[in-house]
Design a protein around this motif. Structure first.
Motif, PDB file in Angstrom:
ATOM      1  N   GLY A 121       0.837  -1.187   0.000  1.00  0.00           N
ATOM      2  CA  GLY A 121       0.000   0.000   0.000  1.00  0.00           C
ATOM      3  C   GLY A 121       0.873   1.238   0.000  1.00  0.00           C
ATOM      4  O   GLY A 121       2.030   1.191   0.420  1.00  0.00           O
ATOM      5  N   LEU A 122       0.330   2.328  -0.509  1.00  0.00           N
ATOM      6  CA  LEU A 122       1.042   3.612  -0.520  1.00  0.00           C
ATOM      7  C   LEU A 122       0.092   4.710  -0.080  1.00  0.00           C
ATOM      8  O   LEU A 122      -1.120   4.624  -0.281  1.00  0.00           O
ATOM      9  N   GLY A 123       0.672   5.772   0.471  1.00  0.00           N
ATOM     10  CA  GLY A 123      -0.128   6.857   1.024  1.00  0.00           C
ATOM     11  C   GLY A 123      -0.598   6.473   2.417  1.00  0.00           C
ATOM     12  O   GLY A 123      -0.243   5.405   2.944  1.00  0.00           O
ATOM     13  N   GLN A 124      -1.381   7.363   3.024  1.00  0.00           N
ATOM     14  CA  GLN A 124      -1.923   7.102   4.351  1.00  0.00           C
ATOM     15  C   GLN A 124      -3.398   7.464   4.362  1.00  0.00           C
ATOM     16  O   GLN A 124      -3.804   8.478   3.787  1.00  0.00           O
ATOM     17  N   PHE A 125      -4.167   6.631   5.056  1.00  0.00           N
ATOM     18  CA  PHE A 125      -5.595   6.872   5.203  1.00  0.00           C
ATOM     19  C   PHE A 125      -5.843   7.873   6.333  1.00  0.00           C
ATOM     20  O   PHE A 125      -5.000   8.030   7.216  1.00  0.00           O
ATOM     21  N   PRO A 126      -7.014   8.533   6.335  1.00  0.00           N
ATOM     22  CA  PRO A 126      -7.360   9.416   7.452  1.00  0.00           C
ATOM     23  C   PRO A 126      -7.339   8.634   8.764  1.00  0.00           C
ATOM     24  O   PRO A 126      -7.577   7.425   8.745  1.00  0.00           O
ATOM     25  N   PRO A 127      -7.012   9.259   9.870  1.00  0.00           N
ATOM     26  CA  PRO A 127      -6.964  10.711  10.071  1.00  0.00           C
ATOM     27  C   PRO A 127      -5.627  11.352   9.704  1.00  0.00           C
ATOM     28  O   PRO A 127      -5.517  12.568   9.664  1.00  0.00           O
ATOM     29  N   ASP A 128      -4.601  10.565   9.425  1.00  0.00           N
ATOM     30  CA  ASP A 128      -3.301  11.118   9.047  1.00  0.00           C
ATOM     31  C   ASP A 128      -3.123  11.042   7.533  1.00  0.00           C
ATOM     32  O   ASP A 128      -2.100  10.579   7.035  1.00  0.00           O
ATOM     33  N   TYR A 129      -4.125  11.498   6.811  1.00  0.00           N
ATOM     34  CA  TYR A 129      -4.187  11.384   5.353  1.00  0.00           C
ATOM     35  C   TYR A 129      -2.940  11.941   4.671  1.00  0.00           C
ATOM     36  O   TYR A 129      -2.474  13.027   4.981  1.00  0.00           O
TER      37      TYR A 129
END
Length: 187
Positions: A121-129
């Motif tokens: 996976g790449l990026g970050q999900f909310p809450p630390d989007y």
């Protein structure tokens, strides 16, 4: 002057990272595609971890073309979580090889499961989007991840924070013959 020198050093470092990733992208052009995955995928908005399971029933989900933005596929004003799922038959003869799953570019953050096993996976999900909209998605599939001669399932959890979202462009498939260059993050 110090600010300019530091800015230039950061620019050079970013360029070095991009060059490190490019050899794999170029090698993909010469790799053997084992399974083409572009085309119709199952799709549903919302978020539920159970959607990663291979036995999850997605038969009532919409069908969308991949690669494409979900906005161009009828979800014009939607931003948030959504899932994609694809089933396919894995040919025999690749059981002892590490393969690469290429999902092109995903807008914005993703988490990918193959037969229920998280492969990256790449990026970050909310809450630390944190978006990773411009990064190519290449995930290694170690031997044993795929079931030769049987049905396999890819499940992709996507978060779009605004604008377009989804598996938006690039090569979509499973490849062999393209080792990852040293230093390219797998996750």
């Amino acid at each position: 002057l110090l600010r300019s020198v530091l800015g230039f050093a950061l620019f050079l470092a970013a360029g070095a990272l991009l060059r490190a990733a490019d050899p794999f992208a170029r090698s993909l052009a010469h790799a053997q595609r084992v399974v083409p995955l572009a085309g119709s995928w199952r799709f549903a908005v919302g978020d539920d971890a159970a959607r990663a399971a291979p036995g999850f029933d997605d038969t009532q989900w919409a069908k969308l073309d991949v690669p494409a933005t979900w906005q161009s596929e009828g979800y014009r004003d939607y931003n948030g979580f959504a899932w994609y799922r694809k089933t396919f038959q894995m040919p025999t003869g690749y059981e002892k090889q590490s393969l690469v799953l290429s999902l092109g570019r995903i807008d914005d953050a993703d988490e990918v499961f193959v037969n229920g096993q998280r492969v990256g996976g790449l990026g970050q999900f909310p809450p630390d989007y944190l978006t990773a909209y411009n990064a190519r998605r290449f995930y290694t599939l170690p031997p044993g991840t795929l079931h030769a001669g049987r049905t396999n399932v890819i499940a992709v959890r996507v978060y779009d924070g605004g604008g377009v979202g989804g598996l938006v462009r690039g090569r979509i498939g499973i490849y062999t013959g393209c080792p990852l260059p040293a230093g390219l993050p797998l996750d």
